[in-house]
Design a protein around this motif. Structure first.
Motif, PDB file in Angstrom:
ATOM      1  N   ASP A  29      13.099   8.922 -12.263  1.00  0.00           N
ATOM      2  CA  ASP A  29      12.446   9.766 -11.159  1.00  0.00           C
ATOM      3  C   ASP A  29      13.161  10.595 -10.442  1.00  0.00           C
ATOM      4  OD1 ASP A  29      11.028   6.489 -10.914  1.00  0.00           O
ATOM      5  OD2 ASP A  29      10.091   8.098 -12.190  1.00  0.00           O
ATOM      6  N   GLY A  30      14.129  11.322 -11.204  1.00  0.00           N
ATOM      7  CA  GLY A  30      14.806  12.488 -10.269  1.00  0.00           C
ATOM      8  C   GLY A  30      15.856  11.862  -9.203  1.00  0.00           C
ATOM      9  N   SER A  31      16.130  10.620  -9.255  1.00  0.00           N
ATOM     10  CA  SER A  31      16.913  10.092  -8.073  1.00  0.00           C
ATOM     11  C   SER A  31      17.748   8.821  -8.545  1.00  0.00           C
ATOM     12  CB  SER A  31      16.310   9.927  -7.047  1.00  0.00           C
ATOM     13  OG  SER A  31      15.650   8.499  -7.054  1.00  0.00           O
ATOM     14  N   LEU A  32      18.719   8.727  -7.614  1.00  0.00           N
ATOM     15  CA  LEU A  32      19.701   7.561  -7.848  1.00  0.00           C
ATOM     16  C   LEU A  32      19.165   6.353  -6.891  1.00  0.00           C
ATOM     17  CD1 LEU A  32      23.144   8.813  -8.804  1.00  0.00           C
ATOM     18  CD2 LEU A  32      21.538   7.764 -10.237  1.00  0.00           C
ATOM     19  N   LEU A  33      17.790   6.264  -6.855  1.00  0.00           N
ATOM     20  CA  LEU A  33      17.110   5.212  -5.758  1.00  0.00           C
ATOM     21  C   LEU A  33      18.004   3.772  -5.969  1.00  0.00           C
ATOM     22  CD1 LEU A  33      15.253   4.351  -3.638  1.00  0.00           C
ATOM     23  CD2 LEU A  33      13.716   4.352  -5.316  1.00  0.00           C
TER      24      LEU A  33
ATOM     25  N   PHE B 261       7.749   7.924   2.756  1.00  0.00           N
ATOM     26  CA  PHE B 261       6.865   7.028   2.010  1.00  0.00           C
ATOM     27  C   PHE B 261       6.409   7.438   0.972  1.00  0.00           C
ATOM     28  CE2 PHE B 261       6.640   5.412   6.360  1.00  0.00           C
ATOM     29  CZ  PHE B 261       6.469   3.868   6.180  1.00  0.00           C
ATOM     30  N   GLY B 262       6.297   6.409  -0.161  1.00  0.00           N
ATOM     31  CA  GLY B 262       5.744   6.730  -1.398  1.00  0.00           C
ATOM     32  C   GLY B 262       4.593   5.981  -1.567  1.00  0.00           C
ATOM     33  N   GLY B 263       3.944   6.252  -2.831  1.00  0.00           N
ATOM     34  CA  GLY B 263       2.709   5.148  -3.280  1.00  0.00           C
ATOM     35  C   GLY B 263       2.917   3.517  -3.235  1.00  0.00           C
ATOM     36  N   GLY B 264       1.799   3.222  -3.621  1.00  0.00           N
ATOM     37  CA  GLY B 264       1.919   1.549  -3.583  1.00  0.00           C
ATOM     38  C   GLY B 264       2.666   1.057  -4.758  1.00  0.00           C
ATOM     39  N   ALA B 265       3.051  -0.426  -4.611  1.00  0.00           N
ATOM     40  CA  ALA B 265       3.750  -0.794  -5.608  1.00  0.00           C
ATOM     41  C   ALA B 265       3.118  -2.344  -5.629  1.00  0.00           C
ATOM     42  CB  ALA B 265       4.965  -0.765  -5.502  1.00  0.00           C
ATOM     43  N   GLU B 266       3.126  -3.087  -6.981  1.00  0.00           N
ATOM     44  CA  GLU B 266       2.642  -4.354  -7.315  1.00  0.00           C
ATOM     45  C   GLU B 266       3.607  -5.096  -7.529  1.00  0.00           C
ATOM     46  OE1 GLU B 266      -0.772  -7.050  -7.502  1.00  0.00           O
ATOM     47  OE2 GLU B 266      -0.701  -5.042  -7.151  1.00  0.00           O
ATOM     48  N   VAL B 267       3.706  -6.376  -6.656  1.00  0.00           N
ATOM     49  CA  VAL B 267       4.615  -7.665  -7.119  1.00  0.00           C
ATOM     50  C   VAL B 267       3.913  -8.790  -7.804  1.00  0.00           C
ATOM     51  CG1 VAL B 267       6.374  -9.144  -6.025  1.00  0.00           C
ATOM     52  CG2 VAL B 267       5.984  -7.121  -5.287  1.00  0.00           C
TER      53      VAL B 267
ATOM     54  N   ALA C 156       0.767  -1.315   0.066  1.00  0.00           N
ATOM     55  CA  ALA C 156      -0.004  -0.181  -0.032  1.00  0.00           C
ATOM     56  C   ALA C 156       0.901   1.502  -0.034  1.00  0.00           C
ATOM     57  CB  ALA C 156      -0.843  -0.119   1.230  1.00  0.00           C
ATOM     58  N   ALA C 157       2.116   1.290   0.411  1.00  0.00           N
ATOM     59  CA  ALA C 157       2.802   2.091   0.357  1.00  0.00           C
ATOM     60  C   ALA C 157       4.457   1.762   0.595  1.00  0.00           C
ATOM     61  CB  ALA C 157       2.655   3.131   1.870  1.00  0.00           C
ATOM     62  N   VAL C 158       5.460   2.416   0.223  1.00  0.00           N
ATOM     63  CA  VAL C 158       6.761   1.952   0.199  1.00  0.00           C
ATOM     64  C   VAL C 158       7.833   3.011   0.834  1.00  0.00           C
ATOM     65  CG1 VAL C 158       8.765   1.213  -1.338  1.00  0.00           C
ATOM     66  CG2 VAL C 158       6.146   0.812  -2.252  1.00  0.00           C
ATOM     67  N   ARG C 159       8.689   2.357   1.603  1.00  0.00           N
ATOM     68  CA  ARG C 159       9.616   2.995   1.992  1.00  0.00           C
ATOM     69  C   ARG C 159      11.029   2.470   2.181  1.00  0.00           C
ATOM     70  NH1 ARG C 159      12.297   4.124   6.972  1.00  0.00           N
ATOM     71  NH2 ARG C 159      12.720   6.222   7.738  1.00  0.00           N
ATOM     72  N   TRP C 160      12.022   2.970   1.467  1.00  0.00           N
ATOM     73  CA  TRP C 160      13.294   2.221   1.510  1.00  0.00           C
ATOM     74  C   TRP C 160      13.919   3.109   2.424  1.00  0.00           C
ATOM     75  CZ3 TRP C 160      12.906  -1.897  -0.830  1.00  0.00           C
ATOM     76  CH2 TRP C 160      12.260  -2.135  -1.839  1.00  0.00           C
ATOM     77  N   PRO C 161      15.059   2.384   2.662  1.00  0.00           N
ATOM     78  CA  PRO C 161      16.123   3.150   3.916  1.00  0.00           C
ATOM     79  C   PRO C 161      17.317   3.927   3.594  1.00  0.00           C
ATOM     80  CG  PRO C 161      16.923   0.777   3.375  1.00  0.00           C
ATOM     81  CD  PRO C 161      15.691   1.038   2.584  1.00  0.00           C
ATOM     82  N   ALA C 162      17.716   4.904   4.271  1.00  0.00           N
ATOM     83  CA  ALA C 162      18.793   5.582   3.922  1.00  0.00           C
ATOM     84  C   ALA C 162      20.017   5.076   4.320  1.00  0.00           C
ATOM     85  CB  ALA C 162      18.560   7.144   4.654  1.00  0.00           C
TER      86      ALA C 162
ATOM     87  N   PHE D  39      10.793  -0.894  -7.976  1.00  0.00           N
ATOM     88  CA  PHE D  39      10.249   0.076  -7.908  1.00  0.00           C
ATOM     89  C   PHE D  39      10.532   1.176  -6.724  1.00  0.00           C
ATOM     90  CE2 PHE D  39       7.958  -3.335  -5.889  1.00  0.00           C
ATOM     91  CZ  PHE D  39       8.048  -3.039  -4.658  1.00  0.00           C
ATOM     92  N   ASP D  40      10.249   2.175  -7.041  1.00  0.00           N
ATOM     93  CA  ASP D  40      11.021   3.490  -6.068  1.00  0.00           C
ATOM     94  C   ASP D  40      10.020   3.554  -4.920  1.00  0.00           C
ATOM     95  OD1 ASP D  40       8.888   4.983  -7.220  1.00  0.00           O
ATOM     96  OD2 ASP D  40      10.369   6.133  -8.706  1.00  0.00           O
ATOM     97  N   ASP D  41      10.016   4.619  -4.281  1.00  0.00           N
ATOM     98  CA  ASP D  41       9.081   4.949  -3.145  1.00  0.00           C
ATOM     99  C   ASP D  41       8.475   6.321  -3.482  1.00  0.00           C
ATOM    100  OD1 ASP D  41      11.308   6.565  -2.697  1.00  0.00           O
ATOM    101  OD2 ASP D  41      11.564   6.276  -0.742  1.00  0.00           O
TER     102      ASP D  41
END
Length: 724
Positions: free
Chosen positions: A392-396, A423-429, A356-362, A370-372
């Protein structure tokens, strides 16, 4: 130089290849199936080509569609990534016949190394140590029996055309051989179109060490050091590191020299990995050659500072290797974990679904499908981004938080570390492909510092609503045997289910731990229902017991209660107090202190701590989706009037979406609890659907090759009187 590349892959590896193409100013064309029409790997491509329906066999494994896409879009090269057709000699040959450059070893090398029997013979001739084994591959049970008797038990049966451990069978006695041969032949035929088997001596509890090699068309061959890949489940790697831990210098030198010698004997060109196993005495034996880029290549990039995809492209373009052996150095230590959509508590069953949402670590390198940002790829509005544009404007999916290390005049990944935390939007696997969708990689000056950096990153990753192995990975990284670097290929199995008395090795969570997670999640869900200041009193803490004083609560007696359901279990949570930014919740007889904060821009999404653990929670239509230190827990609300579970359900249902590849029962069959009834293939794995109780099969609601959904009824089973 190559000008335009077709990336014949998807997900995180397609994004990884694209990043290097952008940096080098190479245009790239992206392909997609119907399931991936909005996938993030399409962003930045000069053209995007649909290659077929969702099923891999009709899209990413469709040779003609991929070659046609490359020709029609004006590509001059094809990069296969890994998986799918990356080690398919027919694809490599078709690309060359179309006048395009294949980014990888040629078809002849792929063919030779793809046949385990041929590869074994060639390496033995080159002086690379091999295990005692059969001279030729066969489906004949009698020939296999004769080879096994000569070699000595235990032996391992390997499908000659297999990969990833699929179909391999360990046999410890002659009486067990016929059944194992039949199973291995069946899997070899169904998975690889070739049922022939190779027999080798089985090494108990080996280490799995691999060496990265590179060759060019000018006769140069180098190694880029070794990687430790011993932490595996179902013969699939889940944690990799470079260099290998606790490896004697003499053994390391032997491995590196053997890999280079083997590559020279083949006239090897482009990237390759020589895989070895080590026995308890540190004797090394050749396992196989992977004629492609490896999933775990980032740990080699981290210690060498070399972009392996760039080297692949340069060598495919006819250039010499950028560095000689003496110029390649290793700095520090790197560890990678693979993030899978799977349920470790259920035998690592694939668990496709949607976050439902995505958050990757720093602070670590993230390679993800997919990104966040939640942006993905919008086919309706996307333009043709230039070849140097950032995704998407980053080197995620390629950031490094560890600074520059040696190599080609600085890090191949300069551009700044990904600033995680949002946190970003959702993503599908999707269910149609491999369950791995991301990798987290940490680099440090030594192994302990790399592990210390990686663990909080794993714990800080959040994908609410999606079942993943993140919690299991966090526990695995803390297991004493892993921390000490005492690893072998059976360690994960031992830690998950292995015998009593092995607890001191750091066994990941068992039933008691899972129960504790449910209670902790219930405490978090209860805390999420406390209304913010000024909000209407709609939480269950209001009502019959009256509104509470937000700042002065009885620290002993629960002030109201809420009942939550996890599967067939119900738990009661009571609020006992609030202190500053924390609330005290009692679940059953266990007290918890919960901190929480709403996530801006995501209504109903909270994060915080419960004790010393991190949690994320999202209110859903069905209840609450929570993650406690990476372990997913789904909870539903239950009123006091509700009872427990309903009547027993005689329907045996699919646990995941997939394809039926085997029916193991018929109407009228008498089955015992735990008997396999149906085999469903999902995310490249065969999953056995078991009888939940003893009884008689009264109906079959599926057929071989049927596509089935999660919770779809497969078999109807009438329980014995005792079971009922």
């Amino acid at each position: 130089m190559i000008k335009r590349v077709l990336i014949a892959n998807r997900g995180e590896i397609a994004r990884r290849i694209a990043r290097t193409c952008r940096r080098l100013g190479i245009e790239y064309v992206a392909v997609h199936s119907d399931a991936d029409r909005s996938s993030a790997h399409l962003a930045g491509a000069v053209e995007r080509v649909r290659i077929g329906p969702a099923a891999a066999a009709e899209s990413y494994l469709h040779v003609d569609a991929l070659v046609d896409a490359a020709v029609r879009t004006g590509c001059d090269a094809v990069h296969p990534g890994y998986g799918f057709l990356s080690e398919h000699p027919g694809f490599a040959a078709a690309v060359a016949e179309a006048g395009l450059v294949w980014v990888g070893p040629d078809a002849a090398t792929i063919t030779a190394m793809g046949d385990k029997s041929t590869a074994r013979a060639l390496m033995a001739a080159a002086g690379v140590p091999v295990l005692p084994g059969s001279g030729t591959a066969t489906e004949s049970e009698q020939e296999i029996l004769a080879d096994a008797e000569r070699i000595g038990y235990p032996v391992i049966l390997k499908p000659v055309a297999g990969g990833g451990g699929k179909g391999m069978q360990v046999v410890r006695a002659a009486a067990d051989l016929p059944g194992a041969v039949a199973e291995a032949v069946r899997l070899g035929r169904s998975s690889f179109g070739d049922g022939r088997l190779l027999v080798e001596r089985y090494v108990e509890r080996p280490r799995h060490i691999e060496v990265q090699v590179f060759g060019d068309g000018h006769g140069n061959v180098v190694h880029l050091f070794e990687r430790e890949c011993s932490l595996q489940r179902r013969h699939q790697k889940i944690v990799e590191e470079a260099p290998a831990a606790n490896l004697p210098d003499a053994v390391r030198a032997e491995l590196l020299e053997a890999a280079v010698r083997g590559a020279r004997s083949l006239g090897y060109v482009n990237a390759g990995t020589f895989e070895f196993i080590l026995d308890a005495a540190d004797r090394c034996y050749f396992l196989e050659v992977n004629t492609r880029l490896q999933v775990e290549h980032p740990v080699t990039e981290e210690i060498t500072g070399i972009d392996l995809v760039e080297w692949q492209l340069r060598v495919a373009d006819g250039q010499r290797l950028p560095l000689d052996q003496h110029e390649i150095t290793a700095t520090g230590h790197a560890v990678e974990v693979r993030v899978y959509a799977e349920d470790p508590a259920d035998g690592f069953r694939p668990a496709p679904g949607r976050a439902a949402a995505v958050r990757w670590p720093a602070g670590v390198r993230v390679e993800a499908a997919f990104d966040d940002t939640g942006s993905g790829y919008d086919a309706a509005s996307a333009g043709s981004a230039g070849p140097g544009a950032l995704l998407d404007g980053s080197l995620l999916d390629g950031s490094v938080g560890t600074g520059s290390v040696g190599g080609l005049g600085g890090s191949a990944f300069d551009g700044g570390a990904f600033d995680g935390g949002a946190f970003g939007g959702g993503a599908e696997v999707p269910a149609f492909y491999d369950p791995m969708f991301a990798k987290l990689i940490a680099h440090g000056p030594d192994r302990p510092s790399a592990l210390r950096r990686l663990l909080p990153a794993v714990r800080d990753t959040a994908l609410p609503g999606l079942t993943t192995n993140l919690g299991f990975l966090a526990e695995l990284l803390q297991a004493p045997a892993v921390v000490a670097g005492r690893m072998d290929t059976h360690l994960v199995d031992t830690l998950v289910s292995g015998p009593a008395g092995r607890r001191e090795q750091g066994e990941p969570a068992g039933p008691a731990h899972r129960t504790d997670r449910v209670l902790a999640a219930a405490a978090c869900a209860a805390a999420m229902q406390i209304p913010p200041v000024g909000e209407a009193p709609t939480s269950p803490w209001h009502g019959a017991v009256g509104p509470f004083d937000r700042h002065r609560l009885d620290p002993v007696a629960p002030f109201g209660r809420v009942v939550l359901r996890h599967g067939r279990r119900t738990v009661q949570a009571g609020l006992t107090g609030r202190r500053g930014g924390a609330v005290d919740v009692q679940v059953e007889s266990t007290p918890f202190t919960v901190t929480l904060a709403a996530v801006p821009g995501h209504p109903g999404l909270f994060r915080g701590t419960v004790g010393d653990r991190r949690w994320t929670g999202l209110r859903s239509a069905a209840g609450w989706e929570l993650s406690v230190d990476g372990h997913r827990v789904a909870l539903a609300a239950q009123s006091f009037a509700e009872g427990g579970s309903g009547a027993a359900d005689n329907a045996v249902k699919s646990l995941m979406p997939g394809t039926v590849v085997g029916l193991l029962c018929e109407v009228g069959d008498r089955v015992e609890e735990g008997d396999a009834l149906v085999i469903v293939e999902a995310m490249k794995m065969e999953n056995r659907i078991l009888a939940p109780f003893s009884g008689v099969v009264t109906g079959i609601r599926c057929a071989v090759r049927d596509l089935v959904a999660t919770e779809q009824v497969l078999v109807e089973l009438e329980a014995d009187a005792e079971a009922a």
